[in-house]
Design a protein around this motif. Structure first.
Motif, PDB file in Angstrom:
ATOM      1  N   ARG A 159      11.900 -22.126 -16.062  1.00  0.00           N
ATOM      2  CA  ARG A 159      10.771 -21.917 -15.164  1.00  0.00           C
ATOM      3  C   ARG A 159       9.666 -21.192 -15.911  1.00  0.00           C
ATOM      4  NH1 ARG A 159      13.188 -25.282 -12.795  1.00  0.00           N
ATOM      5  NH2 ARG A 159      14.133 -25.152 -10.697  1.00  0.00           N
ATOM      6  N   ASP A 160       8.449 -21.229 -15.348  1.00  0.00           N
ATOM      7  CA  ASP A 160       7.329 -20.538 -15.976  1.00  0.00           C
ATOM      8  C   ASP A 160       7.522 -19.031 -15.949  1.00  0.00           C
ATOM      9  OD1 ASP A 160       6.048 -22.915 -16.523  1.00  0.00           O
ATOM     10  OD2 ASP A 160       4.902 -22.902 -14.644  1.00  0.00           O
ATOM     11  N   ASP A 161       8.222 -18.539 -14.926  1.00  0.00           N
ATOM     12  CA  ASP A 161       8.472 -17.109 -14.819  1.00  0.00           C
ATOM     13  C   ASP A 161       9.775 -16.915 -14.070  1.00  0.00           C
ATOM     14  OD1 ASP A 161       8.103 -14.423 -15.153  1.00  0.00           O
ATOM     15  OD2 ASP A 161       6.451 -14.210 -13.723  1.00  0.00           O
ATOM     16  N   TYR A 162      10.297 -15.700 -14.154  1.00  0.00           N
ATOM     17  CA  TYR A 162      11.526 -15.363 -13.453  1.00  0.00           C
ATOM     18  C   TYR A 162      11.374 -13.986 -12.813  1.00  0.00           C
ATOM     19  CZ  TYR A 162      13.601 -18.931 -16.534  1.00  0.00           C
ATOM     20  OH  TYR A 162      13.887 -20.083 -17.217  1.00  0.00           O
ATOM     21  N   SER A 181       9.904  -8.516 -12.130  1.00  0.00           N
ATOM     22  CA  SER A 181       9.857  -9.588 -13.113  1.00  0.00           C
ATOM     23  C   SER A 181      10.954  -9.379 -14.147  1.00  0.00           C
ATOM     24  CB  SER A 181       8.491  -9.601 -13.796  1.00  0.00           C
ATOM     25  OG  SER A 181       8.437 -10.607 -14.784  1.00  0.00           O
ATOM     26  N   ASP A 208      11.478 -17.883  -9.200  1.00  0.00           N
ATOM     27  CA  ASP A 208      10.387 -18.038 -10.168  1.00  0.00           C
ATOM     28  C   ASP A 208       9.214 -17.113  -9.889  1.00  0.00           C
ATOM     29  OD1 ASP A 208       9.189 -19.140  -7.948  1.00  0.00           O
ATOM     30  OD2 ASP A 208       8.843 -21.117  -8.830  1.00  0.00           O
ATOM     31  N   ARG A 235      16.792 -13.189 -21.108  1.00  0.00           N
ATOM     32  CA  ARG A 235      15.604 -14.050 -21.082  1.00  0.00           C
ATOM     33  C   ARG A 235      15.052 -14.152 -22.490  1.00  0.00           C
ATOM     34  NH1 ARG A 235      10.074 -13.198 -17.423  1.00  0.00           N
ATOM     35  NH2 ARG A 235       9.067 -15.167 -18.038  1.00  0.00           N
ATOM     36  N   GLY A 239      11.978 -19.418 -23.123  1.00  0.00           N
ATOM     37  CA  GLY A 239      11.841 -19.668 -21.700  1.00  0.00           C
ATOM     38  C   GLY A 239      13.155 -19.791 -20.965  1.00  0.00           C
TER      39      GLY A 239
END
Length: 696
Positions: A159-162, A181, A208, A235, A239
């Motif tokens: 994902r773009d972020d977690y 985050s 996300d 992480r 990504g």
């Protein structure tokens, strides 16, 4: 199609639940490698995901790193290891070789061995609707030192972020929810205390960063273990994000060898859509249906004597409390600490589990008979894993406690921890517990554990580190044996409040003591964090006296009841001294709770307004054709007008009648405009609304 399938041509296994699919394969080196965890796919779709491994970018970066199903230390694998071994000749690296697999309905076993050393590894996968349970077995023909043995590695979609959701806390402030985050690198949540712990809990949820209570994809991982544990979120800069977890801690090793296999605890994973609310409801359904020992039961209204009498327990005052509790509508009467040995305070007597005849001249039998005669079940407090140094047990068996040579024996609450990994300690504990339950007709045990491990040694044993695992397993085995031998026995797990709440204990306890803090305002936040994963069906919540003994705060009795009624209702106040109007209100609210209890304990939870500030908090339970809404005003500011409360989980085409007001409402209106709350004015105002679906 739901179930487990093996795609032989692709060396791939596909596990499909109600709405999700999980897939893994063997790579060219026989390493079990992750393929998919996400939306439901057909077995025909999965081969499209089996792309060839990407070439290394350079000598330092491998784009395929982090895809192992059980990340093992060795070779050019630098991901957070879930499995680390050390063979007798010093070799550490593991090289997988696939042997065979077995599929039995909802259970997949994949068997491996090391290519050179006689170490065997079995990966287990078990489907429970949309929850996937995983664990690992290790066996060897010669001694192998296992430095780390996590139950599984969970690989999440890129994902773009977690964002991570988890809980932290301390004594009297457990399960405080945090959403942050995910940091790059490793983030570890853990307990090194020998128990689950107040300061963290062995679960984490990942989204996300955009999920809300009602919308978004959420992944969750939860460990079923009640001793020391560790969850590591990794992480990478590529990504990828993984979660691995299991029992154990740094510096504590396991030994595997002939006749001495190692089985890790279950770690469960769940993927849902519908935000954190849907995730919570799915976890609750899993715990109720597949974890709790008696999921269909309704938990009784409990009275506990602790806050009324403390250690000053005797037959007379307990009888008086029992009579008053029965008159209020209590169904279970629990005698707390102080009934045994020289237990007049927390300094002595723990471990001497014989009835104090000065306090109970005829033993417990007359009190038990009186409680049963009042129509209530009888319960009693025990703390089997602890001992006071000032006790006959310790004077006779000082070697039975956790200790190390030439080191002090640290006391907390004037207690030391008994080593349940010892067979003689286990036999002693079973013998007196079996007699206590069987000889006295005990219906309910409140099993407490009021301190963590320290000086956790076992002088003279060839493998002292094993006590960290075997102590917890011995507690499990003892609880299981008591349940088997006494089928009517029910158990509440407690550890200085919420220090031992996890899926492993919930498999053996009918309910858990959520916190020693019974302040209703604080409980709104504690219960909110608890309910992210665990169901109200197991959440013990008491109404106690003003001012609260932890916070010193005073609140209306109705507010205190309404907060406790959102779980398993208990009364813990000194009801002998409650004024008549309080007793009358308590009888009324206990009767109300018994009416709504099936909805609260078996229903689906919808968090409508979480306790993120000091304003309105509201949530709703829905079960079959009924809904119950709880609403609380914590503090009133600036005479702000009250807004209708939008409900959830109702059928928009149906109508609902308010059982108390007699008014009817359109389901569609309740879902869109909302329900007028009509809360009383002022701070600490609350209301319970009962809705029933009716034909149009």
């Amino acid at each position: 199609m739901a179930g487990i399938h093996f795609l032989e041509d692709h060396r791939t296994w596909v596990l499909t639940g109600g709405s999700s699919t999980y897939a893994l394969r063997l790579d060219e080196d026989d390493v079990p490698t992750h393929v998919h965890w996400g939306p439901k796919l057909s077995t025909e779709d999965v081969p499209e995901l089996l792309a060839k491994p990407l070439p290394r970018w350079d000598g330092f970066n491998d784009p395929n790193e982090g895809l192992d199903e059980l990340a093992a230390d060795g070779g050019t694998k630098y991901w957070t290891p879930a499995l680390q071994v050390r063979f007798a000749d010093g070799t550490r690296a593991l090289e997988w070789r696939y042997r065979t697999h077995e599929i039995t309905r909802d259970h997949l076993e994949i068997h491996f061995e090391d290519r050179h050393y006689p170490l065997r590894i079995t990966l287990h996968y078990r489907l429970k609707t949309d929850v996937l349970e995983r664990w690992t077995e290790l066996a060897a023909d010669t001694d192998v030192e296992v430095v780390r043995a996590d139950s599984a590695t969970w690989v999440l979609p890129v994902r773009d972020d977690y964002r991570l959701s988890h809980v932290t806390g301390r004594w009297a402030a457990e399960t405080q929810l945090h959403r942050t985050s995910a940091a790059h690198g490793e983030t570890t949540f853990a307990s090194r205390r020998g128990i689950t712990g107040h300061h963290a809990n062995p679960w984490v949820m990942v989204d996300d960063g955009t999920a809300t209570e009602r919308h978004g994809e959420v992944y969750g991982v939860a460990l079923a273990w009640s001793g020391s544990w560790r969850l590591t979120v990794t992480r990478s800069s590529t990504g990828r994000l993984t979660v691995c977890g299991g029992f154990g801690q740094d510096g504590v090793t396991h030994r595997v060898g002939p006749g001495n296999p190692l089985t890790t605890p279950v770690i469960a994973g769940l993927r849902t859509r519908g935000g954190f609310g849907a995730a919570g409801r799915a976890w609750h359904a899993y715990v109720r249906e597949h974890v709790l020992p008696h999921p269909r039961e309704l938990r009784p209204v409990l009275y506990n004597s602790w806050e009324a009498t403390g250690f000053d327990v005797d037959e007379k005052n307990q009888r008086t409390l029992a009579e008053r509790a029965a008159a209020l509508g209590a169904e279970l009467f629990v005698v707390d600490d102080g009934w045994f040995g020289a237990r007049t305070g927390d300094h002595a007597g723990l471990g001497d589990w014989h009835v104090n005849r000065e306090r109970f001249p005829g033993g417990l039998e007359p009190l038990v008979a009186a409680v049963h005669g009042l129509g209530m079940k009888f319960g009693i407090w025990v703390e089997p894993e602890m001992v006071n140094p000032d006790s006959d047990l310790y004077r006779t068996h000082p070697d039975w406690v956790l200790h190390q040579l030439h080191r002090r024996r640290s006391q907390l609450r004037n207690q030391l921890v008994l080593n349940f990994a010892r067979p003689d300690v286990r036999r002693w504990a079973h013998d007196w517990l079996d007699r206590l339950v069987g000889d006295h007709g005990v219906d309910f045990l409140k099993w407490d554990m009021n301190r963590p491990f320290s000086e956790a040694g076992w002088p003279g044993d060839a493998d002292p580190d094993r006590l960290w695992v075997e102590h917890t397993r011995a507690v499990y085995a003892l609880l299981d044996r008591l349940r088997h031998d006494h089928p009517r026995l029910r158990i509440e797990a407690c550890s200085g409040g919420g220090g031992r709440i996890d899926l492993g204990m919930l498999a053996r306890a009918d309910q858990v003591w959520t916190s020693d803090n019974t302040d209703a305002l604080d409980r709104l936040r504690i219960q909110h964090g608890y309910g992210q994963l665990y169901p109200a069906r197991a959440m013990s919540a008491w109404v106690t006296d003003n001012p609260n003994f932890v916070t010193g705060r005073s609140m209306p009795l109705r507010f205190r009841f309404h907060v406790a009624m959102a779980g398993v209702l208990g009364i813990g106040g000194d009801i002998v001294h409650w004024p008549g109007e309080d007793l009358a209100l308590a009888r009324e609210l206990i009767a109300l709770y018994k009416d709504i209890r099936p909805v609260v304990q078996h229903g689906a939870l919808y968090r409508l307004r979480p306790p993120v500030d000091d304003g309105i908090v509201a949530f709703q339970y829905v079960h079959e054709d009924r809904a119950v809404v709880f609403a609380y005003r914590q503090a009133a500011h600036f005479a702000a007008p009250e807004r209708p409360l939008r409900l959830d989980g109702l059928a928009s085409a149906d109508r609902y009648i308010d059982s108390d007001a007699g008014t009817t409402h359109s389901g569609a209106v309740l879902l869109t405009r909302g329900l007028p709350l009509g809360l009383p004015t002022g701070d600490f105002a609350s209301r319970v609304v009962r809705l029933k679906r009716i034909d149009r």
